[in-house]
Design a protein around this motif. Sequence first.
Motif, short mmCIF file in Angstrom:
data_model
loop_
_atom_site.label_atom_id
_atom_site.label_comp_id
_atom_site.label_asym_id
_atom_site.label_seq_id
_atom_site.Cartn_x
_atom_site.Cartn_y
_atom_site.Cartn_z
N ASN A 442 35.88 68.84 43.73
CA ASN A 442 35.03 69.05 42.56
C ASN A 442 34.78 67.76 41.77
O ASN A 442 34.25 67.84 40.65
N GLU A 443 35.15 66.62 42.36
CA GLU A 443 34.79 65.33 41.77
C GLU A 443 33.98 64.52 42.79
O GLU A 443 32.88 64.07 42.48
N SER A 444 34.54 64.35 43.98
CA SER A 444 33.81 63.66 45.04
C SER A 444 33.60 64.55 46.26
O SER A 444 32.82 64.21 47.15
N LEU A 445 34.28 65.68 46.30
CA LEU A 445 34.18 66.61 47.43
C LEU A 445 33.94 68.02 46.90
O LEU A 445 34.71 68.53 46.09
N PHE A 446 32.85 68.63 47.40
CA PHE A 446 32.45 69.96 46.91
C PHE A 446 32.27 70.89 48.10
O PHE A 446 31.56 70.56 49.06
N LEU A 447 32.91 72.05 48.06
CA LEU A 447 32.79 73.06 49.12
C LEU A 447 31.95 74.21 48.60
O LEU A 447 32.42 75.02 47.78
N ILE A 448 30.68 74.27 49.03
CA ILE A 448 29.74 75.27 48.53
C ILE A 448 29.05 75.91 49.73
O ILE A 448 28.07 75.36 50.26
N PRO A 449 29.54 77.03 50.24
CA PRO A 449 28.96 77.62 51.45
C PRO A 449 27.46 77.85 51.38
O PRO A 449 26.74 77.57 52.35
#
Length: 505
Positions: A442-449
């Motif tokens: 949630n700063e440099s890596l986002f997991l959003i299906p």
Amino acid sequence: MIDRHLSKLTTGLKSLEKRGNKDPEISSVVYDSREAEAGSLFFALPGVHVDGHRYIEKALDSGAGAVVHTEPLDLYRPGISYIRVPDTRAALSPVSAAFWDYPSRDMTVVGVTGTDGKSTTVSLIRQILGCIGISAGSISTVDFNIGERSGSNYLRQSTPEAPQVHGLLRAMINAGQTHGIVEATSHGLSSRNSRLADVEFDAAVLTNVTSEHLEFHGSLENYRADKANLFRMIAESKNRDAFGVVNGDDPHTDLFFEAAGEKPVFTYSLKYPDADLFASNLKSGPAGTKFTLFTPMGKMETRITLPGIYNVENVLAALCTVAELQDEYAIDLARYLPELKGVKGRMEPVSGDMSFSVMVDYAHSPGSFRKILPFLKSLAEGRLIVVFGSGGERDLEKRPEQGTLAAEYADLVFLADEDPRGENPMSILEDIAAGAPGMVRNESLFLIPDRRVALREAFKKARAGDLVAVLGKGHESSIIYAEGPVDWDETEACREALKELGYDV
């Protein structure tokens, strides 16, 4: 007039059992019961999720007059011809070739294989042939080109099943085309599928071999061996002028030289000046690439409008192929290079009034990531933001490797659905994220299906000078979920997300 009686089409087919004494005239060769009609010959193919034997009765209800199957059946209808064979997929190939009257014997057929760059190379060969007045059709992951008609590959198979392959080649001939360029995938070349087993190739082209589809092939060695089947077909070709073309920079070229037997194999390279075609002094930017081309007949400065050093490799493969096919000097053909165009979903920019850039590309393997991410990083004036995922039920090993490569080159990474199929979408993204432990959630890596949401969030994070690279879907027209495919157009989805954020695109 083609004799399409069942006995004629199945001549030479190894059978375990035959039932029914009729010899119907076959109207079509099908493996999908929904396509069966009066007079169809239905092949009951085994599948990962569906077994065609379960749909034999449905095909017969639709009018099919004959069935080729592997398993013994509980019911045999009177008046229907049944042929039981050891392998229905292996049998489908020669029957399809016979049904369409062996079209590859009536034209020049080029097969292009490799992990990356196949579709672009297929297109480039077709375009160069067109520049010298030769009408060529093509079959690729991206599209089908038949005569004056060009349309997207609606089958979602880079190499279609044998009935479609031979049918498309026959359609090219009927449209007056003398050459057919076929994307030959490892699945299509594998003896387990036999989609291309009865295509008579005149030239074999290898772009590169990295690691992909190991869930199907079982090992990298098997994957390479299936790719090499294209060159074994060249070795066995009755055409004494058949030849191969390989990327001399690939570490596995010896396998393909050996597979080609006594047929000649030509090389192209960005590393070795003694290759048949060599390019150096490459200068690549968003508008294309300039380079020096070295040929046996001299050198010249040239350019292509396709960005990326890997596209120079694709152009060299195409140039070498056409030069050998047509007995032309490569240096003479090179005058057409600036006219060549890319294909949909391959380094395709999304234009608008944004202060940042957006690029769509089909890159979806570790090998393609290694090529494209450094180039994209060099194009970005600011940060590189990437949006991608990984296919479900495919290549579990590549997921963390993709994550590692993205973390190495990108400043922000958004992971989203790519084709989860029957897998849990978030589990796939977690597998990718495991390869990027240094990135902060949630700063440099986002997991959003949800891919639409992921695109919108990536664009919201973008600042002036940033480059947002949307990778993995490219030209594809759907995202496949457990419930089935959902329509998708990557470039249009980007435009829609940008419009929602107030940009004029």
